[in-house]
Design an enzyme around this catalytic site. Sequence first.
Site, short mmCIF file in Angstrom:
data_model
loop_
_atom_site.label_atom_id
_atom_site.label_comp_id
_atom_site.label_asym_id
_atom_site.label_seq_id
_atom_site.Cartn_x
_atom_site.Cartn_y
_atom_site.Cartn_z
CG ASP A 170 -1.12 1.60 -3.89
OD1 ASP A 170 0.07 1.32 -4.09
OD2 ASP A 170 -1.51 2.26 -2.90
CG ASP A 214 -11.11 -15.85 -13.22
OD1 ASP A 214 -10.46 -16.31 -12.27
OD2 ASP A 214 -12.34 -15.59 -13.15
CG ASP A 222 -1.69 1.13 1.52
OD1 ASP A 222 -1.78 1.99 0.63
OD2 ASP A 222 -2.28 1.21 2.63
CD GLU A 249 -9.11 -20.32 -11.87
OE1 GLU A 249 -9.17 -20.38 -10.64
OE2 GLU A 249 -9.98 -19.76 -12.56
C1 NOJ Z 1 -10.98 -17.84 -9.90
C2 NOJ Z 1 -10.30 -16.76 -9.13
O1 NOJ Z 1 -9.01 -17.16 -8.78
C3 NOJ Z 1 -11.17 -16.48 -7.92
O2 NOJ Z 1 -10.54 -15.66 -6.99
C4 NOJ Z 1 -12.46 -15.90 -8.42
O3 NOJ Z 1 -13.33 -15.68 -7.32
C5 NOJ Z 1 -13.15 -16.82 -9.40
N1 NOJ Z 1 -12.24 -17.34 -10.39
C6 NOJ Z 1 -14.26 -16.11 -10.13
O4 NOJ Z 1 -13.73 -15.11 -10.97
#
Ligand code: NOJ
Length: 479
Positions: free
Chosen positions: A28, A189, A20, A248
């Site tokens: 930030d 994601d 921060d 992911e």
């Molecule tokens: C995976 C992310 O790592 C997590 O933090 C998030 O809540 C979910 N996808 C939804 O975007």
Amino acid sequence: MTEWWRDAVFYEVYVRSFCDSDGEGVGDLRGITQRLDYLRALGVDAVWLTPFYPSPGADHGYDVSDYVDVDPLFGTLGDFDELVREAHARGLRVIADLVPNHTSKEHPWFAGDRSRYVTAPATNGVPNNWPSNWGGSAWTLDEERGHYYLHLFAPEQPDLDWHNPQVREDFRAILRFWLDRGVDGFRIDVAHGLVKDRTLADEPEPFPAVRFSSDWRTAIDQPEVHDVYRDWRRLADSYDGDRVLVGEVVFSDQRRVAPYLRPDELQLAFNFSLVFQPWEAEAMRRSINESLAALPVVTWVLENHDVTRIATRFGAREARAAALLLLALPGPVFLYQGQELGLDEVDLPAELRQDPIFHRTNGERTGRDGCRVPVPWTRTLQENAWLPQPPTWSGLSVEAQTGDDASTLELYRRALARRPGGAFAWRDAPRGVLAFDRDELVCVVNVDGEPLPVVGVVLASEELDGVLPAGAAAWLVRP
Ligand code: NOJ
């Protein structure tokens, strides 16, 4: 030339909780820039920034309301450019987090005609039995619009409809925007979730009580999602400098991840299989073997901003041993901020918890706040941190650990500096012990075995007296 990411150590910066710079309690971008020298001295190769885009914060940034700007909470586009410039000047790469499965409810697209979203007319009641990953139905009724909209996560995170070519076009432009600004790639994601079964067929019931909802959902992991990644890969490859796409892709069986890593798709995907292993040698060996057999490039992960810290999962000593295991395995490694400090999961009182998982399950699942408490930089803890740092973290702070040879931070620094390369080969080892060769080193982890005599110690997770006890690891000179 070998691509830089094949052997890289990535460091996840959870932006809210890293550093921060202006003292209002939340991390930030300028704070990150200030700490680049720390990251360089630690010895990592790349920084993954969690979402810093404008967001109402229903899921702390994983609900994006504008994909091509910076949330004022975290700074400005100018701060972002400076961060990338300064990182590159130090030889550090920067990857940004892309959130294409869903937007925020506050995104202007959602205020528009909603053709970019998965919706179903309200006439026949709830469209199907799909549950949200975080409890309750995945559908919310919008009475005014006369339809239900889909959200695999919170209702504030409506899912985009990737069957719509407009969505694909929009994201191409978003990728270009950040690639043009110099990012070295993206973490994607929910990469396996973008395209939904367009028939909206019910999921077979009962839903199994497994950890990974993705394992049993039949509505996601659709074949068309691979076209998206072929397209993005072409785009990334049209830029110089080996831009990397990291998915992911959340399946417990890594064979289901492999198709995402075909030569014309993503270069990398998180391999979460170790994240869900107990501290047991055979479980870990099996997980490592299965991953190596299933994937063309295997990444190694023990922590991230969604899971309990290893110092709590395994124990403080074991977490240090796990570091030597992780950093000796072949291929890219992902570290999560604070892992190098040995931070433990913080047990926060209910009234301080902010994770929607906690609130949507009425506290049944505690959620992820405990691993998101801001990094302690100094012995004097930050009074107004958005989640309070426990007093014990004074001694775990960067200030307290720097220069202390016995500290976890210095262990990570030494391990990162000596990380071995070369082929991986198991060695015979007694029950409860993992041992394998890399180039000039042997990594021995006494997970849960009998004390084991060792010689030629190069680096150890704790002081040894010629014997490696259970819960300790060492790198030895290869005989
Ligand atoms: C995976 C992310 O790592 C997590 O933090 C998030 O809540 C979910 N996808 C939804 O975007």
